[in-house]
Write a protein that holds these residues in place. Structure first.
Motif, PDB file in Angstrom:
ATOM      1  N   ALA A 229       0.823  -1.204   0.000  1.00 30.51           N
ATOM      2  CA  ALA A 229       0.000   0.000   0.000  1.00 30.51           C
ATOM      3  C   ALA A 229       0.861   1.260   0.000  1.00 30.51           C
ATOM      4  O   ALA A 229       2.011   1.236   0.461  1.00 30.51           O
ATOM      5  CB  ALA A 229      -0.910   0.008   1.231  1.00 30.51           C
ATOM      6  N   PRO A 230       0.342   2.355  -0.519  1.00 30.02           N
ATOM      7  CA  PRO A 230       1.057   3.632  -0.403  1.00 30.02           C
ATOM      8  C   PRO A 230       1.366   3.930   1.062  1.00 30.02           C
ATOM      9  O   PRO A 230       0.496   3.787   1.930  1.00 30.02           O
ATOM     10  CB  PRO A 230       0.061   4.645  -0.977  1.00 30.02           C
ATOM     11  N   GLY A 231       2.598   4.332   1.342  1.00 31.79           N
ATOM     12  CA  GLY A 231       2.991   4.619   2.714  1.00 31.79           C
ATOM     13  C   GLY A 231       3.565   3.437   3.466  1.00 31.79           C
ATOM     14  O   GLY A 231       3.961   3.569   4.627  1.00 31.79           O
ATOM     15  N   ALA A 232       3.650   2.279   2.816  1.00 37.98           N
ATOM     16  CA  ALA A 232       4.218   1.099   3.469  1.00 37.98           C
ATOM     17  C   ALA A 232       5.727   1.256   3.636  1.00 37.98           C
ATOM     18  O   ALA A 232       6.368   2.071   2.972  1.00 37.98           O
ATOM     19  CB  ALA A 232       3.902  -0.157   2.669  1.00 37.98           C
ATOM     20  N   VAL A 233       6.278   0.447   4.536  1.00 36.25           N
ATOM     21  CA  VAL A 233       7.726   0.379   4.737  1.00 36.25           C
ATOM     22  C   VAL A 233       8.184  -1.034   4.380  1.00 36.25           C
ATOM     23  O   VAL A 233       7.603  -2.014   4.857  1.00 36.25           O
ATOM     24  CB  VAL A 233       8.128   0.688   6.189  1.00 36.25           C
TER      25      VAL A 233
END
Length: 261
Positions: A229-233
């Protein structure tokens, strides 16, 4: 007379202490990197649905009064952090920073030492709080009673907008943020970050924006697809660690789970 007053004083002290402990403070912001834009105070414990709805409403009022654009909330990345009970997390951070410093001192490679220092700097600067691991979208809370507990203490509610990047870190040469793209795989991002020689190339940790951590197999013999997902690490583990550093990878994952966008 004194023997009667002392028990009364102790009773009043106990009652006041109970009231103080039940007080709930809520700080609301759109990013963990910003100061709170709204502060709400409740005299007692409160249900989570009211915390989220109050925070959302007051944040919108704040933005309107300050002529700021009101952007949609990225609910997958919304986070409620307990910022009162952070001792265990801070202990993990302290241990992790010490281990990275020792690894850097023991390394006979200035470039590798610099990469460890960069990782340590990131972990040193992130704001930590014991994350309430559950969905925060008001509709999901409304239909599931288990998502609506009573809370009390000091909390920070982060209601971010949708990010456009994925962060790659750990045992990589070029740690940093990379543009998120639909259907892009972990291996695509890792190819840009370039795993180090002591990286674990069989797995990568994906810490999604809601704090869930998944260990994804990525080697040719065990590879499994996984949405990012967008913002994942993406965190690449250091392999072959000596016993003194055996907790390093697990501690870093725990720290990443308890940060917010």
């Amino acid at each position: 007379m004194r023997s009667y007053l002392m028990p009364l004083a102790l009773l009043l002290s106990s009652v006041l202490a109970t009231v103080a402990q039940a007080e709930t403070q809520l700080l609301v912001t759109t990013s963990s990197n910003q100061d709170a834009q709204v502060e709400l105070l409740y005299p007692t414990s409160i249900r989570l649905d009211k915390v989220v709805l109050d925070g959302l409403q007051q944040l919108q009022i704040h933005n309107k009064n300050n002529h700021k654009e009101i952007t949609p909330i990225y609910w997958l990345g919304a986070a409620l952090l307990d910022i009162q009970n952070t001792a265990a997390l801070e202990a993990k951070r302290k241990e992790t920073l010490s281990q990275l410093a020792q690894m850097g001192q023991a390394a006979d490679d200035s470039i590798y030492t610099a990469k460890l220092a960069k990782l340590a700097q990131f972990l040193r600067q992130i704001k930590l709080g014991q994350r309430v691991m559950q969905p925060l979208h008001p509709d999901l809370i409304r239909i599931n009673d288990s998502y609506n507990p009573l809370i009390d203490g000091r909390f920070e509610l982060i209601l971010p907008q949708r990010p456009t990047t994925v962060l790659v870190m750990g045992a990589v040469a070029k740690a940093g943020s990379f543009e998120w793209q639909v259907n892009k795989s972990s291996k695509d991002y890792l190819a840009k970050a370039i795993p180090l020689e002591n990286a674990d190339n069989s797995f990568v940790w994906i810490v999604q924006p809601d704090g869930k951590a998944l260990k994804q197999p990525i080697a040719y013999w065990n590879a499994q697809a996984q949405d990012i997902a967008p913002g994942a690490v993406l965190y690449v583990e250091f392999s072959d660690l000596v016993e003194d550093y055996s907790t390093l990878n697990a501690n870093i994952i725990e720290l990443l789970r308890n940060r917010a966008l």
